[in-house]
Design a protein around this motif. Sequence first.
Motif, mmCIF file in Angstrom:
data_model
loop_
_atom_site.group_PDB
_atom_site.id
_atom_site.type_symbol
_atom_site.label_atom_id
_atom_site.label_comp_id
_atom_site.label_asym_id
_atom_site.label_seq_id
_atom_site.Cartn_x
_atom_site.Cartn_y
_atom_site.Cartn_z
ATOM 1 N N SER A 137 0.850 -1.194 0.000
ATOM 2 C CA SER A 137 0.000 0.000 0.000
ATOM 3 C C SER A 137 0.881 1.238 0.000
ATOM 4 O O SER A 137 1.984 1.223 0.547
ATOM 5 C CB SER A 137 -0.919 0.011 1.224
ATOM 6 N N ALA A 138 0.389 2.299 -0.614
ATOM 7 C CA ALA A 138 1.102 3.580 -0.612
ATOM 8 C C ALA A 138 0.479 4.567 0.369
ATOM 9 O O ALA A 138 0.956 5.690 0.506
ATOM 10 C CB ALA A 138 1.090 4.183 -2.016
ATOM 11 N N SER A 139 -0.566 4.168 1.070
ATOM 12 C CA SER A 139 -1.287 5.058 1.976
ATOM 13 C C SER A 139 -0.558 5.219 3.306
ATOM 14 O O SER A 139 -0.137 4.228 3.919
ATOM 15 C CB SER A 139 -2.698 4.506 2.233
ATOM 16 N N TYR A 140 -0.395 6.468 3.757
ATOM 17 C CA TYR A 140 0.267 6.777 5.029
ATOM 18 C C TYR A 140 -0.392 6.025 6.177
ATOM 19 O O TYR A 140 0.288 5.421 7.013
ATOM 20 C CB TYR A 140 0.199 8.291 5.265
ATOM 21 N N HIS A 141 -1.728 6.027 6.238
ATOM 22 C CA HIS A 141 -2.429 5.408 7.357
ATOM 23 C C HIS A 141 -2.564 3.901 7.191
ATOM 24 O O HIS A 141 -2.498 3.159 8.172
ATOM 25 C CB HIS A 141 -3.808 6.049 7.535
ATOM 26 N N GLU A 142 -2.750 3.420 5.947
ATOM 27 C CA GLU A 142 -2.885 1.971 5.770
ATOM 28 C C GLU A 142 -1.564 1.259 6.040
ATOM 29 O O GLU A 142 -1.556 0.114 6.493
ATOM 30 C CB GLU A 142 -3.385 1.625 4.369
ATOM 31 N N LEU A 336 5.518 1.430 14.784
ATOM 32 C CA LEU A 336 5.582 2.799 14.289
ATOM 33 C C LEU A 336 6.847 3.077 13.457
ATOM 34 O O LEU A 336 6.747 3.639 12.357
ATOM 35 C CB LEU A 336 5.456 3.783 15.454
ATOM 36 N N PRO A 337 8.058 2.684 13.922
ATOM 37 C CA PRO A 337 9.231 2.922 13.070
ATOM 38 C C PRO A 337 9.156 2.214 11.729
ATOM 39 O O PRO A 337 9.567 2.768 10.706
ATOM 40 C CB PRO A 337 10.392 2.378 13.920
ATOM 41 N N SER A 338 8.636 0.981 11.705
ATOM 42 C CA SER A 338 8.546 0.252 10.443
ATOM 43 C C SER A 338 7.629 0.965 9.455
ATOM 44 O O SER A 338 7.934 1.075 8.263
ATOM 45 C CB SER A 338 8.044 -1.169 10.693
ATOM 46 N N ALA A 339 6.496 1.479 9.931
ATOM 47 C CA ALA A 339 5.585 2.224 9.069
ATOM 48 C C ALA A 339 6.221 3.525 8.588
ATOM 49 O O ALA A 339 6.024 3.951 7.443
ATOM 50 C CB ALA A 339 4.281 2.516 9.806
ATOM 51 N N MET A 340 7.011 4.152 9.436
ATOM 52 C CA MET A 340 7.674 5.403 9.060
ATOM 53 C C MET A 340 8.743 5.163 7.998
ATOM 54 O O MET A 340 8.950 5.992 7.109
ATOM 55 C CB MET A 340 8.288 6.053 10.313
ATOM 56 N N ILE A 341 9.423 4.019 8.065
ATOM 57 C CA ILE A 341 10.441 3.702 7.059
ATOM 58 C C ILE A 341 9.793 3.529 5.688
ATOM 59 O O ILE A 341 10.326 3.974 4.662
ATOM 60 C CB ILE A 341 11.230 2.450 7.477
ATOM 61 N N ALA A 342 8.637 2.880 5.646
ATOM 62 C CA ALA A 342 7.926 2.740 4.372
ATOM 63 C C ALA A 342 7.615 4.105 3.774
ATOM 64 O O ALA A 342 7.662 4.289 2.547
ATOM 65 C CB ALA A 342 6.640 1.944 4.581
ATOM 66 N N ASP A 343 7.325 5.085 4.618
ATOM 67 C CA ASP A 343 7.038 6.439 4.123
ATOM 68 C C ASP A 343 8.276 7.121 3.561
ATOM 69 O O ASP A 343 8.209 7.806 2.534
ATOM 70 C CB ASP A 343 6.448 7.297 5.250
ATOM 71 N N VAL A 344 9.432 6.960 4.241
ATOM 72 C CA VAL A 344 10.624 7.661 3.767
ATOM 73 C C VAL A 344 11.135 7.075 2.454
ATOM 74 O O VAL A 344 11.834 7.754 1.699
ATOM 75 C CB VAL A 344 11.759 7.669 4.821
ATOM 76 N N GLN A 432 1.406 12.931 1.838
ATOM 77 C CA GLN A 432 0.319 12.921 0.857
ATOM 78 C C GLN A 432 0.722 13.669 -0.413
ATOM 79 O O GLN A 432 0.400 13.239 -1.526
ATOM 80 C CB GLN A 432 -0.939 13.541 1.459
ATOM 81 N N LYS A 433 1.440 14.764 -0.266
ATOM 82 C CA LYS A 433 1.916 15.502 -1.435
ATOM 83 C C LYS A 433 2.920 14.675 -2.239
ATOM 84 O O LYS A 433 2.884 14.667 -3.469
ATOM 85 C CB LYS A 433 2.561 16.822 -0.996
ATOM 86 N N ILE A 434 3.810 13.988 -1.527
ATOM 87 C CA ILE A 434 4.799 13.151 -2.207
ATOM 88 C C ILE A 434 4.117 12.023 -2.954
ATOM 89 O O ILE A 434 4.443 11.721 -4.115
ATOM 90 C CB ILE A 434 5.813 12.596 -1.183
ATOM 91 N N ARG A 435 3.114 11.398 -2.320
ATOM 92 C CA ARG A 435 2.397 10.306 -2.985
ATOM 93 C C ARG A 435 1.638 10.829 -4.205
ATOM 94 O O ARG A 435 1.528 10.132 -5.226
ATOM 95 C CB ARG A 435 1.404 9.657 -2.017
ATOM 96 N N GLY A 436 1.128 12.042 -4.126
ATOM 97 C CA GLY A 436 0.451 12.624 -5.277
ATOM 98 C C GLY A 436 1.384 12.748 -6.464
ATOM 99 O O GLY A 436 1.009 12.452 -7.607
ATOM 100 N N ARG A 437 2.629 13.181 -6.228
ATOM 101 C CA ARG A 437 3.615 13.285 -7.301
ATOM 102 C C ARG A 437 3.957 11.919 -7.874
ATOM 103 O O ARG A 437 4.070 11.747 -9.097
ATOM 104 C CB ARG A 437 4.887 13.954 -6.767
ATOM 105 N N LEU A 438 4.114 10.919 -6.987
ATOM 106 C CA LEU A 438 4.450 9.575 -7.456
ATOM 107 C C LEU A 438 3.318 8.967 -8.279
ATOM 108 O O LEU A 438 3.552 8.339 -9.320
ATOM 109 C CB LEU A 438 4.784 8.679 -6.262
#
Length: 453
Positions: A137-142, A336-344, A432-438
């Motif tokens: 998933s690319a969703s911040y919350h999912e 929480l750290p694992s989810a944050m790594i997926a975001d970075v 969310q802005k970064i995902r919009g660009r991707l």
Amino acid sequence: MTKSTSSMPAWRLLSYGTINLPLSFVGYPLVIFIAPFYAGELGLPLSWLGIMLFLGRMSDVITDPIIGIGSDHTRSRFGRRKPWIAAGIVMMTLGVYKLFMPEPPVGLGYFLLWVSVVYVGFTMVTLPHEAWGGELSASYHERTKITGSRQFFGLIGLVAATAVPAYVMSQPGGTSGAVLEALGWVVIIALPITGAWLMWAVPSVPANDVSPGVSLRSGLRTMWRNGPFVRMLMVLLLGVIGETFRQTITLFYARDVIGVSNLGSIYLLYFGVGLAGIPAWIWLGNTIGKHRALGVSFTTLAVLSLAMLPLGHGDGVMFTALFAAKGFCFGSLQMLPSAMIADVVDVDAARSGKSRQGLYYAAAGVALKLGMALGQGLSLNMLDLVDFNAKGANSADAISSLAMMYCIPCATLFIIAVPLVWRYPLTAARHQKIRGRLDARRDATAAIVNASP
């Protein structure tokens, strides 16, 4: 599957996390029971065990990038991650059998060999599994829910893994060796079963959903320019050193400082409370941001650790209450750290146009293993410096030193980590802005491909 608006079915979300259940039967005893068993029952020197554990963990500095980049580059009809997980399961089952059920006499070389095999096999399963989760998933919350699924089953496994020692240690003649043998058989049976279910139930990310990986040198250069990721590594390292330092000597602290004879039953409560706390941490992460939820967790753990400093022999009730409160925070430290790594990783993808989940999780894995190695090695060697005897019958000075080591170092590291994570720059809005660009880039590429003759 990777669109920002996609949503995984609940059954598949749960299926993804199931393999963490038997994996918990490995991580828990490696921290809690390995040192008491090999030092207290087999007679190996406590300080040398700390060094061997450190060296075993340091092998991950080499193997983690190899496995991460290898899984990024793997192309097979089973996907990028599944072949690595399957091979890791085979290696782990063999390593667990040899490490948890040795035939005496054994020496330090035997211990180093098989603890290294377990560590490498563990990495071959967990690192591609985490990278795979970041791609689902690319969703911040999912992504918080996906890592929550891993942590949910991990904590169920830890609850079950603590029930085994609680039962074994309550029996006449119950020993750390008997506990390890029982836990080892659970891993040998359950890990292949849950691994097979994972492979069947959860699809790999199709090759056309990901960009090809790049060289290690290029990946590392870009990674160290990723400010949020570097900050996340610092926070992860501080938190893991503190938590592992404390967990490694918990059995000694409970036995010699508090006078608790059966720590297994208290750990059962600890992980049960941790399991119950996962929904709260998911909610808090979605409400105030994952980074600030992690800061709340660190602050709480520091306060609880310092609150244990005045405890002494006979304070079992207060120790149990504070220990259970720490358990509530346990799930947050991994989820929480694992989810944050997926975001970075998305920050890197926006800059480079490449998909390097495996490389980023490998780097995080190196920080995690380094933190665990330092936490285990430092705690055991510091105990040896104050002439602590792993078999018991310690002096008042040694017990007093143990109490301070259990409370102060971890609290200090947690306090240092709080301002670093509180000012973490990658918020939900920025992501969310970064995902919009991707997503716009992916749609444009797809349109060009579809328009080609």
